[in-house]
Design a protein around this motif. Sequence first.
Motif, PDB file in Angstrom:
ATOM      1  N   GLY A 135      41.781 -46.505 -22.396  1.00 45.63           N
ATOM      2  CA  GLY A 135      43.140 -46.313 -21.888  1.00 45.63           C
ATOM      3  C   GLY A 135      43.585 -47.351 -20.861  1.00 45.63           C
ATOM      4  N   GLU A 136      42.632 -48.142 -20.342  1.00 50.80           N
ATOM      5  CA  GLU A 136      43.014 -49.070 -19.266  1.00 50.80           C
ATOM      6  C   GLU A 136      43.895 -50.213 -19.762  1.00 50.80           C
ATOM      7  N   ILE A 137      43.750 -50.585 -21.033  1.00 51.63           N
ATOM      8  CA  ILE A 137      44.589 -51.664 -21.554  1.00 51.63           C
ATOM      9  C   ILE A 137      46.056 -51.221 -21.564  1.00 51.63           C
ATOM     10  N   THR A 138      46.281 -49.949 -21.842  1.00 39.87           N
ATOM     11  CA  THR A 138      47.647 -49.424 -21.832  1.00 39.87           C
ATOM     12  C   THR A 138      48.217 -49.449 -20.423  1.00 39.87           C
ATOM     13  N   ARG A 139      47.365 -49.087 -19.456  1.00 36.94           N
ATOM     14  CA  ARG A 139      47.824 -49.122 -18.066  1.00 36.94           C
ATOM     15  C   ARG A 139      48.041 -50.561 -17.619  1.00 36.94           C
ATOM     16  N   ALA A 140      47.184 -51.464 -18.051  1.00 37.72           N
ATOM     17  CA  ALA A 140      47.332 -52.878 -17.685  1.00 37.72           C
ATOM     18  C   ALA A 140      48.654 -53.424 -18.218  1.00 37.72           C
ATOM     19  N   ALA A 141      49.023 -52.983 -19.417  1.00 34.14           N
ATOM     20  CA  ALA A 141      50.260 -53.480 -20.030  1.00 34.14           C
ATOM     21  C   ALA A 141      51.486 -53.034 -19.245  1.00 34.14           C
ATOM     22  N   ARG A 142      51.337 -52.005 -18.423  1.00 25.83           N
ATOM     23  CA  ARG A 142      52.479 -51.500 -17.650  1.00 25.83           C
ATOM     24  C   ARG A 142      52.470 -51.975 -16.208  1.00 25.83           C
ATOM     25  N   LEU A 143      51.493 -52.788 -15.842  1.00 25.60           N
ATOM     26  CA  LEU A 143      51.452 -53.294 -14.466  1.00 25.60           C
ATOM     27  C   LEU A 143      52.632 -54.215 -14.213  1.00 25.60           C
ATOM     28  N   PRO A 144      53.113 -54.240 -12.975  1.00 25.11           N
ATOM     29  CA  PRO A 144      54.166 -55.210 -12.643  1.00 25.11           C
ATOM     30  C   PRO A 144      53.645 -56.632 -12.791  1.00 25.11           C
ATOM     31  N   GLU A 145      54.559 -57.543 -13.064  1.00 23.60           N
ATOM     32  CA  GLU A 145      54.190 -58.924 -13.349  1.00 23.60           C
ATOM     33  C   GLU A 145      53.336 -59.550 -12.240  1.00 23.60           C
ATOM     34  N   ALA A 146      53.662 -59.220 -10.983  1.00 27.45           N
ATOM     35  CA  ALA A 146      52.923 -59.812  -9.866  1.00 27.45           C
ATOM     36  C   ALA A 146      51.445 -59.411  -9.920  1.00 27.45           C
ATOM     37  N   GLU A 147      51.170 -58.155 -10.284  1.00 29.41           N
ATOM     38  CA  GLU A 147      49.795 -57.697 -10.362  1.00 29.41           C
ATOM     39  C   GLU A 147      49.082 -58.350 -11.548  1.00 29.41           C
ATOM     40  N   LEU A 148      49.803 -58.498 -12.651  1.00 30.46           N
ATOM     41  CA  LEU A 148      49.218 -59.155 -13.814  1.00 30.46           C
ATOM     42  C   LEU A 148      48.876 -60.609 -13.505  1.00 30.46           C
ATOM     43  N   MET A 149      49.724 -61.245 -12.713  1.00 27.47           N
ATOM     44  CA  MET A 149      49.447 -62.635 -12.347  1.00 27.47           C
ATOM     45  C   MET A 149      48.179 -62.729 -11.516  1.00 27.47           C
ATOM     46  N   ARG A 150      47.984 -61.728 -10.672  1.00 28.97           N
ATOM     47  CA  ARG A 150      46.779 -61.694  -9.845  1.00 28.97           C
ATOM     48  C   ARG A 150      45.538 -61.528 -10.733  1.00 28.97           C
ATOM     49  N   GLY A 203      41.176 -65.365 -22.025  1.00 27.78           N
ATOM     50  CA  GLY A 203      42.260 -65.841 -22.881  1.00 27.78           C
ATOM     51  C   GLY A 203      42.745 -64.803 -23.880  1.00 27.78           C
ATOM     52  N   GLU A 204      42.017 -63.706 -24.014  1.00 28.87           N
ATOM     53  CA  GLU A 204      42.442 -62.688 -24.980  1.00 28.87           C
ATOM     54  C   GLU A 204      43.377 -61.654 -24.379  1.00 28.87           C
ATOM     55  N   LEU A 205      43.440 -61.631 -23.044  1.00 29.25           N
ATOM     56  CA  LEU A 205      44.225 -60.591 -22.385  1.00 29.25           C
ATOM     57  C   LEU A 205      45.701 -60.639 -22.791  1.00 29.25           C
ATOM     58  N   GLU A 206      46.280 -61.843 -22.779  1.00 25.86           N
ATOM     59  CA  GLU A 206      47.712 -61.933 -23.070  1.00 25.86           C
ATOM     60  C   GLU A 206      48.045 -61.357 -24.430  1.00 25.86           C
ATOM     61  N   GLU A 207      47.268 -61.752 -25.434  1.00 27.63           N
ATOM     62  CA  GLU A 207      47.531 -61.279 -26.792  1.00 27.63           C
ATOM     63  C   GLU A 207      47.342 -59.771 -26.890  1.00 27.63           C
ATOM     64  N   ALA A 208      46.323 -59.282 -26.202  1.00 28.99           N
ATOM     65  CA  ALA A 208      46.059 -57.846 -26.229  1.00 28.99           C
ATOM     66  C   ALA A 208      47.206 -57.073 -25.584  1.00 28.99           C
TER      67      ALA A 208
END
Length: 141
Positions: free
Chosen positions: A42-57, A110-115
């Motif tokens: 389930g964490e990938i689903t939560r990651a997909a909803r993170l704000p952009e700033a957190e994803l950049m981190r 490198g797979e995170l973005e596509e996922a």
Amino acid sequence: MSTSEAPSLSCVKCTSILDRATFEGLEVDLCPRCGGLWLDRGEITRAARLPEAELMRLRALLTDVGGPPPLPTDSSAPCPACDGILSEAVLGSVHVDYCGKCHGIFLDRGELEEALVAVRSRDKAASLQQVVAAAASAARA
Ligand SMILES: [Zn+2]
Ligand SMILES: [Zn+2]
């Protein structure tokens, strides 16, 4: 061997101990050597909803590692989180290592973005279906 609440996990690809990092309460395990990322169920689903700033981190932590990206796993690598075996699963356009037992996934660098794209488009499709279902039921009433 005693079991602690949150044991440190070993990297699927290079056997380094994974670092833990938290993003708005989402705790992930990432490899400081090869830039791999372990996500529990389930964490990938939560990651997909993170704000952009957190994803950049998160991206920065994964791409700041110096080594080459990890090699494809041999089929049947052991799961780092349980006693299951990882198998290859397709997530959008990337092949990830997936544990059928605990439902965790391991993403290579490198797979995170596509996922994330894959998960978000599925989210979109699901909410679209909900709208269609709601519209249909309203029409019937
Ligand atoms: Zn690694
Ligand atoms: Zn597992």
